[in-house]
Motif scaffolding. Structure first.
Motif, mmCIF file in Angstrom:
data_model
loop_
_atom_site.group_PDB
_atom_site.id
_atom_site.type_symbol
_atom_site.label_atom_id
_atom_site.label_comp_id
_atom_site.label_asym_id
_atom_site.label_seq_id
_atom_site.Cartn_x
_atom_site.Cartn_y
_atom_site.Cartn_z
ATOM 1 N N ALA A 163 38.850 48.439 38.125
ATOM 2 C CA ALA A 163 38.660 47.352 39.090
ATOM 3 C C ALA A 163 40.009 47.023 39.704
ATOM 4 O O ALA A 163 41.050 47.163 39.051
ATOM 5 C CB ALA A 163 38.076 46.114 38.420
ATOM 6 N N SER A 193 41.717 44.107 42.741
ATOM 7 C CA SER A 193 41.475 43.018 43.683
ATOM 8 C C SER A 193 42.810 42.507 44.202
ATOM 9 O O SER A 193 43.818 42.572 43.496
ATOM 10 C CB SER A 193 40.707 41.883 43.004
ATOM 11 O OG SER A 193 40.368 40.865 43.934
ATOM 12 N N GLN A 235 34.425 42.244 38.599
ATOM 13 C CA GLN A 235 34.029 43.636 38.824
ATOM 14 C C GLN A 235 33.836 44.399 37.511
ATOM 15 O O GLN A 235 33.472 45.575 37.517
ATOM 16 C CB GLN A 235 35.084 44.349 39.673
ATOM 17 C CG GLN A 235 35.335 43.739 41.041
ATOM 18 C CD GLN A 235 36.503 44.402 41.757
ATOM 19 O OE1 GLN A 235 36.780 45.584 41.558
ATOM 20 N NE2 GLN A 235 37.199 43.652 42.591
ATOM 21 N N ASN A 240 32.656 53.762 35.803
ATOM 22 C CA ASN A 240 33.042 52.853 36.886
ATOM 23 C C ASN A 240 34.499 53.044 37.322
ATOM 24 O O ASN A 240 35.075 52.184 37.999
ATOM 25 C CB ASN A 240 32.820 51.399 36.476
ATOM 26 C CG ASN A 240 33.623 50.989 35.241
ATOM 27 O OD1 ASN A 240 34.019 51.843 34.437
ATOM 28 N ND2 ASN A 240 33.867 49.705 35.088
#
Length: 390
Positions: free
Chosen positions: A10, A12, A88, A246
Motif C-alpha cells: 500500500a 499513500s 488499503q 496485493n
C-alpha cells in the motif's frame, strides 16, 4: 540483492498532487506544474502547496481531537497519510488486539512552523509555552502516528535530510529481512513552507526566482540559474515480506553511499555517492534491464548535472529513461523520496511513462519492469531503491 523480495502492499501521499491515487495519476498526465506564488519575507516566492481541499482535511483533523490542536503540520500530515494508507491493508482489521507493525517516519526539518513560533515567543517574552519541547522534537512524528493508530511495535523517527524517506524504507527492509518484524509502515513528512525555511534556501542561493513557464527546471541541463522550489507533503508505504497477492511493487534491491565532505552541501561533479548506491541497488541486475530512473534532481544546477553524470557513468551508452516530479510539486525535503517511490509504482501499474515536459527524450519506454529511485541528502548521503513490477 535482497535475501527475499519485500513488497509494497500500500502507498499513500499528500502533496500538491492531491491525496487520492486517481487524482494523483490524472494530475501527472498534465504537463502543467502545480507551483504557486506566495508572499514570504515581504517577497513573492514559488512554493508547492497542498490543494485547498486537503488543507481543509488537515484542519478538520486538528480539530477532531484536543490533543491534536497543538501539533505541527508535519505531524498532522503524517497522521492523515498513515490513516489513508492503512485503509488499503488488513493490518488493523482485528479490533480485539492492538495492530503489531513497525513504524519509521522521518522528516528533514520536523516541526518547522511550531519551532519558529516558539522561538519568536522566547525572543519577545523570554519564556516559552509548556508544550514547546514535546511538540517540536523530531520523535513527535512516528510517536503520534503510533498513538493515533494504537499500534504495538517499534517506533522510529529520524532525519537524514532529503534522503530521509528512503532511509526509512531501508530501515523497514532491514527489520523485515532480519525477521524482527512482519510488517513496517515507512515514509516521510515535511511542512517547510515557512519564512525562515525558505530564507535558509535563499541564503544558499539555490531557490528559484525564475519568471518562466516552469519555475523549477529540474533535469534541465541548460538552465543558467538554480531553480529549487520547496513543497509540502507526506508519503507512506506499507511493507511486507515476499510477494503477497496485493503487492503493488517488489523491492528487489537497495543501495546507499555517502561521499566524503568537501563542503556542507556538496556533491562531487560526478556524484560518486549515486554511482555507488545505484550499483549496489542493482547488484546482479544488468544495467540494460533498468527501464527508468526517478531522479532526485532538486532543480539546482550542480545537483541535477552531477546526478545525470552519475547515471551516464553507471549505465554507459544504455542510459534509462529519466524523470522526476520536482518540476511539478517542488522539493518536499524528507518526504520527497517516498513521493518518488509512489511515482515509480504508478508507472509500473499503468505501464505508462511520466516524462518531464521540457526534457527532450530520444525514446520513451512502452513498458516498465524495473525502475530505480534515487534520493540524496545534504553532504552526499545517497540512497537508491530498485523496484520491480509485482
Amino acid at each position: 540483492m535482497l535475501k527475499e523480495p519485500i513488497s509494497i502492499v500500500a502507498i499513500s501521499s499528500l502533496s500538491a498532487l492531491g491525496s487520492t491515487p486517481k487524482s494523483i495519476w490524472e494530475t501527472y498526465q498534465s504537463s502543467d506544474h502545480l507551483l504557486q506564488e506566495r508572499v514570504l519575507n515581504g517577497k513573492k516566492v514559488w512554493v508547492g502547496e497542498l490543494p485547498h481541499s486537503e488543507k481543509e482535511a488537515i484542519g478538520k483533523l486538528r480539530e477532531s481531537d484536543s490533543k491534536y490542536k497543538d501539533l505541527d503540520e508535519s505531524v498532522l500530515f503524517s497522521i492523515y497519510t498513515s490513516r489513508k494508507v492503512l485503509k488499503q491493508t488488513t493490518w488493523c482489521s482485528d479490533a480485539a488486539e492492538r495492530p503489531s507493525f513497525g513504524i519509521n517516519i522521518g522528516s528533514s526539518r520536523g516541526a518547522t512552523a511550531l519551532f519558529e513560533a516558539f522561538h519568536d515567543e522566547f525572543k519577545n517574552t523570554g519564556k516559552v509555552s509548556t508544550l514547546t519541547s514535546p511538540t517540536t522534537t523530531l520523535g513527535n512524528i512516528s510517536s503520534w502516528v503510533a498513538h493515533d493508530l494504537q499500534t504495538a511495535g517499534p517506533v522510529i523517527s529520524h532525519s537524514i535530510t532529503c534522503s530521509t524517506a528512503l532511509h526509512a524504507l531501508l530501515n523497514g527492509v532491514a527489520w523485515l529481512q532480519s525477521g524482527m518484524a512482519d510488517k513496517f509502515l515507512v515514509g516521510g513528512s515535511e511542512a517547510p513552507l515557512t519564512s525562515f525555511t525558505v530564507a535558509q534556501m535563499q541564503a544558499l542561493k539555490i531557490y528559484s526566482n525564475a519568471k518562466r513557464t516552469y519555475p523549477c527546471s529540474a533535469m534541465d541541463v541548460k538552465k543558467k540559474s538554480n531553480t529549487m522550489v520547496l513543497g509540502e507533503g507526506a508519503a507512506m508505504a506499507c511493507l511486507e515480506r515476499g510477494t503477497p497477492s496485493n503487492s503493488l511493487a517488489k523491492i528487489i534491491g537497495i543501495g546507499y553511499a555517502t561521499e566524503l565532505l568537501e563542503h556542507n552541501v556538496s556533491l562531487s561533479l560526478d556524484a560518486k555517492c549515486f554511482q555507488d548506491s545505484m550499483k549496489m541497488a542493482m547488484s546482479d541486475v544488468s544495467p540494460h534491464e533498468i527501464d527508468a530512473i526517478v531522479m532526485h534532481s532538486p532543480g539546482t544546477i550542480k545537483g541535477d548535472l552531477s546526478e545525470i553524470e552519475a547515471v551516464h557513468r553507471t549505465f554507459g551508452k544504455q542510459v534509462p529513461f529519466m524523470t522526476t516530479n520536482k518540476w511539478k510539486i517542488g522539493h518536499t525535503f524528507g518526504a520527497s523520496g517516498m513521493l518518488s517511490i509512489e511515482m515509480a509504482c504508478l508507472m509500473l501499474h499503468h505501464q505508462l511513462a511520466i516524462p518531464v515536459p521540457f526534457v527532450t527524450y530520444s525514446s520513451v519506454p512502452k513498458r516498465f519492469e524495473r525502475i530505480l529511485v534515487n534520493a540524496v541528502g545534504f553532504g552526499g548521503n545517497a540512497v537508491s531503491v530498485l523496484l520491480q513490477k509485482a
